[in-house]
Design a protein around this motif. Structure first.
Motif, short mmCIF file in Angstrom:
data_model
loop_
_atom_site.label_atom_id
_atom_site.label_comp_id
_atom_site.label_asym_id
_atom_site.label_seq_id
_atom_site.Cartn_x
_atom_site.Cartn_y
_atom_site.Cartn_z
N LEU A 57 16.77 11.12 -5.83
CA LEU A 57 15.33 11.34 -5.95
C LEU A 57 14.59 10.05 -5.56
CD1 LEU A 57 13.16 13.36 -6.88
CD2 LEU A 57 13.22 12.21 -9.09
N GLU A 58 15.11 8.92 -6.06
CA GLU A 58 14.49 7.63 -5.74
C GLU A 58 14.51 7.39 -4.23
OE1 GLU A 58 15.16 4.24 -8.51
OE2 GLU A 58 15.94 3.30 -6.71
N LEU A 113 11.93 9.50 -2.58
CA LEU A 113 10.59 9.02 -2.90
C LEU A 113 10.28 7.71 -2.17
CD1 LEU A 113 10.16 9.85 -6.67
CD2 LEU A 113 9.24 11.02 -4.69
N ILE A 114 11.29 6.85 -2.03
CA ILE A 114 11.08 5.63 -1.24
C ILE A 114 10.68 6.01 0.18
CG2 ILE A 114 12.21 3.64 -0.18
CD1 ILE A 114 13.91 3.36 -2.67
N MET A 121 7.03 7.40 0.14
CA MET A 121 5.98 6.38 0.02
C MET A 121 5.93 5.49 1.25
SD MET A 121 5.66 4.85 -3.74
CE MET A 121 4.10 4.05 -3.57
N PHE A 163 11.78 -8.96 1.38
CA PHE A 163 10.94 -8.44 0.30
C PHE A 163 11.66 -8.41 -1.04
CE2 PHE A 163 8.34 -6.12 3.69
CZ PHE A 163 7.46 -7.18 3.77
N PHE A 207 9.51 -9.54 -4.03
CA PHE A 207 9.07 -8.59 -5.05
C PHE A 207 10.17 -8.25 -6.05
CE2 PHE A 207 6.43 -7.84 -1.31
CZ PHE A 207 5.19 -8.00 -1.86
N GLY A 208 11.32 -8.88 -5.93
CA GLY A 208 12.39 -8.61 -6.86
C GLY A 208 13.21 -7.40 -6.45
N VAL A 209 14.40 -7.28 -7.06
CA VAL A 209 15.29 -6.16 -6.76
C VAL A 209 14.63 -4.87 -7.21
CG1 VAL A 209 17.49 -5.14 -7.38
CG2 VAL A 209 17.35 -7.57 -6.93
N PRO A 237 13.13 -0.55 -6.01
CA PRO A 237 12.58 0.31 -4.95
C PRO A 237 11.28 -0.22 -4.36
CG PRO A 237 12.40 1.35 -7.10
CD PRO A 237 13.26 0.17 -7.28
N MET A 238 10.55 -1.07 -5.08
CA MET A 238 9.28 -1.56 -4.54
C MET A 238 9.52 -2.33 -3.24
SD MET A 238 6.37 -3.53 -6.63
CE MET A 238 5.35 -4.74 -5.86
N VAL A 268 10.30 0.16 -0.50
CA VAL A 268 9.12 0.84 0.03
C VAL A 268 8.40 -0.06 1.02
CG1 VAL A 268 6.84 1.70 -0.59
CG2 VAL A 268 8.81 2.35 -1.95
N MET A 269 8.22 -1.33 0.63
CA MET A 269 7.49 -2.26 1.51
C MET A 269 8.23 -2.46 2.82
SD MET A 269 5.23 -4.59 -0.47
CE MET A 269 4.22 -3.94 -1.74
N MET A 281 1.99 10.54 -5.37
CA MET A 281 1.84 9.12 -5.06
C MET A 281 1.68 8.31 -6.34
SD MET A 281 2.07 8.07 -2.03
CE MET A 281 1.22 6.55 -1.79
N CYS A 329 4.91 8.02 -8.14
CA CYS A 329 5.78 7.05 -7.45
C CYS A 329 5.38 5.62 -7.80
CB CYS A 329 5.68 7.20 -5.93
SG CYS A 329 6.60 8.57 -5.28
N PHE A 337 7.98 3.28 -9.63
CA PHE A 337 8.52 2.12 -8.93
C PHE A 337 7.93 0.80 -9.44
CE2 PHE A 337 9.45 4.70 -4.83
CZ PHE A 337 10.43 5.37 -5.53
N PHE A 375 4.80 -0.40 -9.46
CA PHE A 375 3.85 -1.09 -8.59
C PHE A 375 2.70 -1.58 -9.45
CE2 PHE A 375 4.29 -0.70 -3.94
CZ PHE A 375 5.48 -0.04 -3.89
N ARG A 418 2.53 -7.61 -10.27
CA ARG A 418 3.76 -7.78 -9.51
C ARG A 418 3.47 -7.95 -8.02
NH1 ARG A 418 8.49 -3.51 -9.43
NH2 ARG A 418 9.91 -4.86 -8.29
N GLY A 420 4.27 -11.21 -5.89
CA GLY A 420 5.11 -11.04 -4.70
C GLY A 420 4.42 -11.56 -3.46
N ARG A 437 4.61 -15.24 -3.34
CA ARG A 437 5.92 -15.71 -2.86
C ARG A 437 6.08 -15.45 -1.36
NH1 ARG A 437 9.89 -13.32 -7.07
NH2 ARG A 437 7.98 -13.33 -8.29
#
Lengths: 300, 288
Positions: free
Chosen positions: A104-105, A108-109, A112, A161, A165-167, A169-170, A173-174, B43, B46, B50, B52, B56, B60, B63
């Motif tokens: 699902l993740e 969704l990634i 998005m 990224f 932004f750290g480990v 899904p964010m 997505v980026m 959206m 999500c 995630f 967001f 954060r 980010g 950085r």
């Protein structure tokens, strides 16, 4: 008469000779290239292997690796027996609860990332189209930006990224979103370059600004194309986001990495099947949607 | 003759008489609203799922800004040992793309005959071969590379084989489609003058498709140069290994320089293969 024939024969022979020379030259270049690249990619490498009786022997890497490849693939096939089939399959997909969440993740990634890519690519596609850009600087800048965004693979963006932004899904997505923006921006701007300019002139003549021209002159013409490209891109993004977890950016890829490094062979085949089925289902669904919305035969 | 402007009363009358012309039907409006609401909800969910959070993102971006600040001036390697490492990585990536595409093309070429409707008249065999191509294409090159690394060890060889196998799937499909798009008239001509089936393929089908096949192969070579740059991240050789290594060690200056070099290499290959295409094939529209 005979002189004409002789001249023809002579010209023909000369042509044949030139064609043969070109062919020989191209073949020579190809052979040299093949040998060079084969050498550079260890194609002819010799390796040491331990034989069954314990002695060491020298073998060609590919020759030594093929049986190992077979062994490896054979290990990923789970122990299935007809009599206990449901139990065996339950064991094979034993981690299904975790995988369903990650699947699902993954989707969704992809979703998005596609949305972000579409928004960015759409906005930039007008500035990056030769016929629509307000001025040369904007055109140059937006084209270079889109080129860089799509030339750098999404896995590399993910590496960058994940640091920022750290480990999770964010970062995925980026990363996928940025790559998608580059790829879609190019396709959209090409669609923009093929439009009919007369509606834009009409809007301009009635006093419309540059934005009005884009909104009422260009957008209605390219909308079907954009929808088609977007759906195709979503499929590609599902694939990308299924492996992007390998560098820590969320989705099924992280399970792939765990299964690989802990040598959980049957988990690997289960994951492959899950990814395969998902990709096929999304392929079919988006094809159906595309045909419904755009009509048959209008696929790009 | 003058045209009377429409009065406000006339517009109001028309509006009252034909309400459907002036407004979208309720059902359509509802459906649109529901679609948009569903989209927005998805959206929002999500974004929540995630994590967001503005904080954060802000951190980010900070950085990212610091990392980006290492882009200029780009890092320039001063020792020959380092330069030769980078050049070797780039060369390996190119070699992997070249050899992988070539091997894939050599294997895909005969297979594509089995997948082409006009050459293979046995539907079952054709169907099986086609599905085979599909299954190969479903595997990412990166996943294939991971598998080949287990068998052939770390290094560019695994990358070459991964690209080759992936290319069998995609090239064979594209080749088969190109073969299906040929005209049957030259084939009839060869058969009419007493040629065998093999001869009709050799002298009627091949001349038609060879430029198209060459063009397809060049396109795939280009895309393999792009995608081949990441194979090193999992250990399958090429410039990706150096890039992942530099990023892992937080040596961002060098990482950005490598990214610049990758972009330059892709540019160069695109331009070069464009030249080859124009020289040998002419400008061909409609491939893919």
């Amino acid at each position: 008469m005979t002189t004409a024939i002789l001249a023809f024969e002579r010209d023909y022979a000369a042509q044949r000779r030139r064609a043969r020379l070109t062919f020989a030259a191209v073949a020579l270049v190809l052979v040299v290239l093949v040998l060079l690249t084969a050498e550079a990619s260890n194609f002819f490498k010799i390796t040491q292997v331990t034989q069954a009786d314990g002695t060491r022997a020298e073998r060609w890497v590919i020759g030594a690796g093929l049986p190992r490849l077979g062994e490896y693939l054979a290990k990923t096939i789970p122990d299935l027996h007809w009599s206990t089939l449901p139990d065996d399959i339950a064991l094979w997909f034993g981690r299904w609860q975790i995988w369903a969440k990650l699947l699902l993740e993954t989707v969704l990634i992809a979703f998005m990332a596609t949305v972000f890519g579409v928004i960015g690519g759409f906005a930039l596609s007008f500035a990056a189209a030769r016929n629509l850009a307000p001025n040369g600087w904007v055109l140059w800048l937006s084209r270079r930006y889109l080129e860089i965004a799509r030339t750098v693979p999404d896995l590399v963006w993910a590496l960058i990224f994940v640091f920022c932004f750290g480990v999770g899904p964010m970062a995925g997505v980026m990363a996928v979103g940025l790559h998608t923006m580059g790829a879609l921006g190019k396709l959209y701007s090409e669609a923009n370059e093929n439009i009919d300019m007369r509606p834009l002139d009409g809007v301009k003549a009635s006093g419309g600004s540059w934005f009005d021209q884009m909104r009422y002159g260009a957008v209605p013409q390219v909308l079907p194309n954009i929808l088609s490209y977007t759906l195709l891109r979503f499929e590609i993004n599902v694939r990308s986001s299924s492996i992007i977890g390998y560098v820590g950016a969320g989705g099924l890829g992280q399970e792939l990495r765990t299964a690989m490094s802990f040598q959980e062979y049957t988990n690997l085949s289960a994951l492959f099947i899950i990814i395969l089925v998902t990709v096929i289902v999304i392929d079919r669904a988006s094809e159906a949607l595309r045909h419904r919305v755009i009509g048959l035969g209008a696929t790009a | 003759m003058t045209i009377e402007p429409i009065s406000a009363a006339e517009i109001a009358r028309a509006r009252a008489e034909h309400p459907l012309v002036f407004s979208v039907p309720l059902a359509v409006r509802l459906r649109r609203a529901a679609l948009w609401a569903g989209f927005m909800l998805l959206m929002a969910w999500c974004l929540y799922d995630f994590n967001f959070s503005p904080l954060r993102i802000w951190e980010g971006l900070g950085r990212l800004g610091r990392v980006l600040s290492f882009m200029f001036p780009p890092h320039i390697w001063s020792e020959w040992r380092e330069v030769s490492d980078i050049l070797k990585g780039l060369g390996e990536t190119l070699s992997m793309a070249f050899l992988g595409t070539l091997l894939g093309a050599v294997i895909a070429f005969p297979l594509s005959f089995l997948g082409a409707k006009n050459l293979n008249r046995r539907p079952f065999l054709r169907f099986g071969v086609r599905r085979g191509f599909d299954i190969i294409r479903a595997f990412e090159t990166l996943i294939l590379a991971l598998i080949f690394i287990r068998a052939f060890g770390l290094g560019p060889l695994a990358g070459v084989l991964a690209i080759a196998v992936a290319e069998i799937g995609s090239l064979a499909k594209l080749y088969a489609e190109a073969i299906e798009n040929t005209s049957t008239k030259p084939v009839d001509g060869v058969i009419a003058s007493g040629g065998s089936r093999t001869q009709s393929i050799r002298f009627a089908v091949m001349p038609q498709v060879l430029p198209v096949l060459l063009s397809i192969t060049l396109y795939n070579f280009e895309s393999n140069v792009r995608s081949g740059t990441i194979l090193g991240i999992v250990g399958a050789g090429g410039i990706g290994f150096l890039l992942a290594d530099r990023i892992g060690a937080y040596r961002w200056g060098e990482a950005w320089s490598i990214i610049f070099l990758i972009i330059a290499m892709v540019y160069l290959i695109d331009a070069l293969s464009g030249l080859i295409r124009a020289r040998f094939i002419g400008t061909w529209e409609g491939v893919r």
